[in-house]
Design an enzyme around this catalytic site. Structure first.
Site, short mmCIF file in Angstrom:
data_model
loop_
_atom_site.label_atom_id
_atom_site.label_comp_id
_atom_site.label_asym_id
_atom_site.label_seq_id
_atom_site.Cartn_x
_atom_site.Cartn_y
_atom_site.Cartn_z
N HIS A 31 0.72 -1.33 0.08
CA HIS A 31 -0.03 0.14 -0.13
C HIS A 31 0.90 1.32 -0.10
O HIS A 31 0.15 2.29 -0.10
CB HIS A 31 -1.01 0.00 1.17
CG HIS A 31 -2.14 -1.04 1.29
ND1 HIS A 31 -2.97 -1.05 0.20
CD2 HIS A 31 -2.27 -1.93 1.91
CE1 HIS A 31 -3.50 -2.07 0.26
NE2 HIS A 31 -3.43 -2.91 1.39
N HIS A 134 -3.44 -2.62 8.12
CA HIS A 134 -4.57 -2.89 7.28
C HIS A 134 -5.16 -1.66 6.73
O HIS A 134 -5.34 -0.80 7.38
CB HIS A 134 -5.63 -3.69 7.99
CG HIS A 134 -6.92 -3.88 7.30
ND1 HIS A 134 -7.06 -4.68 6.22
CD2 HIS A 134 -8.11 -3.40 7.67
CE1 HIS A 134 -8.40 -4.52 5.85
NE2 HIS A 134 -9.12 -3.83 6.55
#
EC number: 3.1.27.-
Lengths: 145, 456
Positions: A31, A134
């Site tokens: 990410h 996350h």
């Protein structure tokens, strides 16, 4: 070449049969791309980056969507110190540059065809022990919506 | 011997090491390896001295026009018997097309050319077409996606197609061609003697205007088994026109991609006719069309027909809810052909999945690949999913990505995977948050049952 180094390092780590990356390292791999890798425009950004970061790989189905955040990792770590909502999710204080990659078309096996959208969004993360592990989604600033 | 490397930066010593391996390879793939034109000089000698090389894939390397020129020196040697050449996203421009034309004109062994994602432009591809027209060219597959082509290319393409009975696959996706050009292309395809098997025209600026002509291709070319017009706003009226061709007895279509085509439930009547009568049809994608529950229910009726041979159904993001799950479930309890079901990104909810599982558990049901990503599922449906995983050895692939399953749900899935009756090969759990304890449990599970891959 920062993302190259990251790619090579992670490939070696996996190949060496090491214990493997931590969940925070995996979060960074999937990410975070800062500064945003140059030379990749539009859908090519998604296609190439997802392959370099081993999100797309042989033996793995195409991930339907994935977001890359173009902000320093430290900023995302700092987000864990922001108050969490009822679901335990922390939101960044200010919007960040992101590229949202979305799978187009049908196939689940590589080659995976993506479309890219570049946005300025707040990023939502779940954290463990003060580390982001996350990506729970992104959203526009309330005043923009 | 094959060389297959992706995403690895090459230093000089590594490159030298690989070069000696390449001398005896039949297939070489060096994807995103930071290769440049200078590497092409070396590759050229490899091609020159390795007559057993049949596949060369160099996607995602900045080879540039200069690189292609070096490469072609090797490609033009008489001993070269390369069959498949992939040069996607290699920073090529129209200048490369002259070189590629000479390769097409000289190498009858070349059957596949993939040059998508290069700014070749209409002018460049016109030059390429000249190479295609050469009688020496026996190309079977041509991929020109994202090449910045415009409507003007069709005349040259059609001329080339007339001369190429060998051509089986043509992809022009992601070029702004527009209806006028696509209609012209279709007329050319109908006239051409080639037995085209695959035609991909995704995101080509097609509307319902082109659909009569595309329909004509369907009813004229029995060879056509794979058609994609995804990402074009053909709408319900366009679909109605396409169905005329699809329903024609000459049409032997197997794979039909209609994703993001602006279809609504109004299309489902015609689609149903196709599903229940076209026995050759094996795979249909209707992803990202607002079919809604009412549309889905119509399709379900069709899928219960004994003549429906469909094996793969993609209805991701179709505006479906819990309300259509009973109908889908009843299909699953009678239809033995359906093997792959993509139904993610629909608000099915736990209740929807419970209903689906009734059908999935039926002895008639042969689903081996089930995709329920982002369906608003929670831990509550995991017990039933666990039952499914253990009861159906045919289920080998299950996707539950982006659902808030939480620790409780993931634990139930782990328990099911541990069961020796569970024959799952891939459990896909992208973007689901779980605790460190559950993370450890998943790792331990993968180690104890290596035939299962847990993907996240």
């Amino acid at each position: 070449m920062a993302s190259w180094t990251l790619c090579v390092v992670l490939v070696l780590a996996t190949v060496a049969g090491a214990v493997g990356e931590t969940r925070y390292e995996k979060f960074l791999r999937q990410h975070v791309d800062h500064p945003r890798t140059l030379g990749l425009m539009g859908h090519r950004y998604c296609q190439v980056m997802l392959a370099r970061r081993q999100v797309t790989a042989s033996g793995r189905p195409c991930k339907p969507s994935n977001t890359f955040v173009h902000a320093p990792a430290e900023d995302l770590v700092a987000t864990c110190r922001n108050p969490a909502d009822a679901m335990g999710i922390h939101s960044t204080s200010s919007p960040m540059g992101i590229t949202a990659c979305r799978l187009r078309g049908g196939d689940t096996r590589p080659p995976c065809n993506y479309r890219a959208r570049q946005l300025q969004h707040h990023v939502r993360v779940a954290c463990l022990d003060g580390w982001p592990v996350h990506l729970a989604g992104t959203h526009a600033s309330p005043d923009e919506a | 011997m094959d060389l297959d490397i992706q995403c690895e930066e090459m230093d000089p010593s590594r490159w030298a090491e690989l070069l000696s391996t390449m001398k005896s390879c039949k297939s070489i793939r060096l994807d995103d390896c930071n290769l440049s034109s200078s590497n092409c000089k070396d590759l050229s000698s490899i091609i020159n001295t390795n007559p057993s090389l049949t596949e060369l894939k160099l996607n995602n390397n900045e080879l540039g026009d200069a690189g292609i020129e070096y490469l072609c020196k090797g490609l033009l040697t008489p001993s070269c018997s390369l069959q498949k050449l992939w040069l996607q996203n290699c920073n090529l421009t129209s200048a490369s097309c002259e070189t590629l034309r000479s390769v097409l004109s000289a190498q009858p062994s070349l059957t596949e050319l993939h040059v998508g994602d290069n700014k070749l432009g209409t002018a460049g591809v016109k030059v390429l077409c000249q190479g295609l027209m050469n009688p020496n060219c026996k190309l079977q597959k041509l991929q020109l996606e994202y090449c910045e082509l415009t409507a003007d290319i069709v005349e040259a393409l059609n001329a080339a197609l007339q001369t190429k009975p060998t051509l089986k696959e043509l992809s022009l996706s992601n070029n702004t061609l527009g209806d006028t050009a696509v209609k012209q292309l279709c007329r050319g395809l109908v006239e051409a003697s080639c037995n085209l098997e695959l035609l991909h025209l995704e995101n080509c600026g097609i509307t319902s205007d082109s659909c009569r002509d595309i329909s004509a291709v369907l009813s004229n070319k029995s060879s056509l088994i794979d058609l994609s017009v995804g990402d074009n706003k053909i709408g319900d009226s366009g679909l109605a026109l396409l169905c005329q061709g699809l329903l024609h007895p000459n049409c032997k279509i197997q794979k039909l991609w209609l994703w993001d085509c602006d279809l609504t439930s109004a299309s489902c009547k015609d689609l149903s006719r196709v599903l229940s009568t076209k026995e050759t049809l094996l795979e249909v994608s209707l992803i990202d069309n607002n079919l809604r529950d009412s549309g889905m229910e119509m399709l379900c009726q069709a899928l219960k027909d004994p003549k429906a041979n469909l094996q793969e159904l993609w209805i991701r993001e179709c505006g479906l809810t819990t309300a259509c799950c009973k109908a889908v479930s009843s299909v699953l309890s009678v239809n033995k052909h359906l093997k792959v079901l993509h139904i993610g990104e629909n608000k099915l909810g736990d209740a929807g999945v419970e209903l689906l599982c009734e059908g999935l558990l039926h002895p008639n049901c042969n689903i081996h690949s089930l995709w329920l990503g982002n369906c608003d599922l929670t831990a509550a449906c995991c017990a039933t999913l666990a039952t499914l995983m253990v009861a159906k050895p045919c289920l080998t692939e299950l996707d539950l990505s982006y659902n808030t399953l939480e620790d409780e749900g993931v634990r139930k899935l782990c328990e099911a995977v541990r069961n020796p009756n569970c024959k799952l090969q891939q459990l896909i759990l992208y973007d689901i948050f779980w605790s460190s304890e559950v993370d450890d449990e998943l790792r331990a599970l993968e180690e104890s049952k290596p035939e299962v891959k847990i993907i996240s």
